[in-house]
Design a protein around this motif. Sequence first.
Motif, mmCIF file in Angstrom:
data_model
loop_
_atom_site.group_PDB
_atom_site.id
_atom_site.type_symbol
_atom_site.label_atom_id
_atom_site.label_comp_id
_atom_site.label_asym_id
_atom_site.label_seq_id
_atom_site.Cartn_x
_atom_site.Cartn_y
_atom_site.Cartn_z
ATOM 1 N N GLU A 108 -10.006 -23.997 -16.493
ATOM 2 C CA GLU A 108 -9.561 -25.327 -16.104
ATOM 3 C C GLU A 108 -9.613 -25.475 -14.585
ATOM 4 N N LEU A 109 -10.068 -26.636 -14.140
ATOM 5 C CA LEU A 109 -10.139 -26.914 -12.704
ATOM 6 C C LEU A 109 -9.478 -28.255 -12.411
ATOM 7 N N VAL A 110 -8.626 -28.252 -11.411
ATOM 8 C CA VAL A 110 -7.935 -29.466 -10.979
ATOM 9 C C VAL A 110 -8.184 -29.649 -9.484
ATOM 10 N N VAL A 111 -8.494 -30.869 -9.069
ATOM 11 C CA VAL A 111 -8.601 -31.181 -7.643
ATOM 12 C C VAL A 111 -7.327 -31.900 -7.209
ATOM 13 N N LEU A 112 -6.720 -31.401 -6.140
ATOM 14 C CA LEU A 112 -5.544 -32.038 -5.558
ATOM 15 C C LEU A 112 -5.953 -32.690 -4.245
ATOM 16 N N ASP A 113 -5.652 -33.959 -4.123
ATOM 17 C CA ASP A 113 -6.037 -34.727 -2.940
ATOM 18 C C ASP A 113 -4.787 -35.190 -2.195
ATOM 19 N N VAL A 158 -8.740 -26.904 -6.416
ATOM 20 C CA VAL A 158 -9.489 -27.216 -5.199
ATOM 21 C C VAL A 158 -8.719 -28.296 -4.453
ATOM 22 N N MET A 159 -8.463 -28.066 -3.168
ATOM 23 C CA MET A 159 -7.756 -29.034 -2.330
ATOM 24 C C MET A 159 -8.775 -29.808 -1.509
ATOM 25 N N THR A 160 -8.597 -31.123 -1.389
ATOM 26 C CA THR A 160 -9.509 -31.887 -0.535
ATOM 27 C C THR A 160 -9.224 -31.604 0.930
ATOM 28 N N ARG A 161 -7.986 -31.292 1.260
ATOM 29 C CA ARG A 161 -7.650 -30.848 2.617
ATOM 30 C C ARG A 161 -6.454 -29.910 2.546
ATOM 31 N N LYS A 162 -6.433 -28.928 3.471
ATOM 32 C CA LYS A 162 -5.351 -27.955 3.499
ATOM 33 C C LYS A 162 -4.549 -28.024 4.788
ATOM 34 N N ASP A 163 -4.960 -28.911 5.675
ATOM 35 C CA ASP A 163 -4.214 -29.092 6.920
ATOM 36 C C ASP A 163 -4.343 -30.547 7.373
ATOM 37 N N ASP A 164 -3.862 -30.827 8.569
ATOM 38 C CA ASP A 164 -3.837 -32.208 9.059
ATOM 39 C C ASP A 164 -5.207 -32.598 9.616
ATOM 40 N N THR A 165 -6.165 -32.768 8.714
ATOM 41 C CA THR A 165 -7.527 -33.102 9.124
ATOM 42 C C THR A 165 -8.051 -34.294 8.333
ATOM 43 N N ASN A 224 -16.392 -35.471 -7.218
ATOM 44 C CA ASN A 224 -17.523 -35.571 -8.145
ATOM 45 C C ASN A 224 -18.335 -34.279 -8.185
ATOM 46 N N LYS A 225 -18.455 -33.616 -7.043
ATOM 47 C CA LYS A 225 -19.191 -32.356 -6.986
ATOM 48 C C LYS A 225 -18.473 -31.271 -7.785
ATOM 49 N N GLU A 226 -17.159 -31.190 -7.631
ATOM 50 C CA GLU A 226 -16.384 -30.155 -8.328
ATOM 51 C C GLU A 226 -16.261 -30.448 -9.822
ATOM 52 N N SER A 227 -16.301 -31.725 -10.187
ATOM 53 C CA SER A 227 -16.209 -32.172 -11.583
ATOM 54 C C SER A 227 -15.038 -31.519 -12.331
#
Length: 226
Positions: free
Chosen positions: A38-43, A84-91, A114-117
């Motif tokens: 299982e894969l989850v993206v956190l944004d 997968v995190m879209t960002r891990k710091d203040d960027t 979309n790439k990570e699906s």
Amino acid sequence: MRQKAEFILAVLFLAGLIAASRNITRYVASAQVGKSSELVVLDAGHGDSDPGKVGVNEAKEKDINLAIAKKVEGLLKEKGIQVVMTRKDDTSLAEEGASNKKIEDMKARVALINKESPRLAVSIHQNSYHEENVSGAQVFYYSHSEEGKAAADVMQKAMLACNAENTRQAKANDTYYLLKRTEVPTIIVECGFLSNWKEAELLITEEYQDKIAGAICQGILDYLGK
């Protein structure tokens, strides 16, 4: 005699193929040991020069979003979920020199998702309203996504556990760029209102962030059937 020899060679060749196939199967299986199916993206919404909402207590949405997202990441990984995190710091995800960093940042987030699906993408945000008394977490989904609605309903139920007074329901949306452009089930979790003094003060505390993160994690696990 010649036909018999050819038959034996054919049998040996076939046996070799079967053995090789078994070895490949074992190799693939061993390579997948410990890897989550299982894969989850956190944004974590906003970041860098884009603070998002600024609370009545001067708290910046971007900071709260990231703090909660990191906590959710840790909880999910403990449960064996790949994150997968879209960002891990203040960027920002926009490239340096982009003419409109906010738009480019949003496009980059969509492209990454979309790439990570993933099975599910969860975008973490904080809300605001012109009336100070409005409060409560609410989950948004794309109007034309049945899976998005299913995920939002599950997540909204989990979020209600954080506040017994919250009666909000998951809400459909046609306009949010992230919801419209992602090709997987995507939801936006508005954890609370920074325009509400009580909620804004809660959202900057470690204890309440832990509570929110726990609810989001539970909502994700429920949706994944874990």
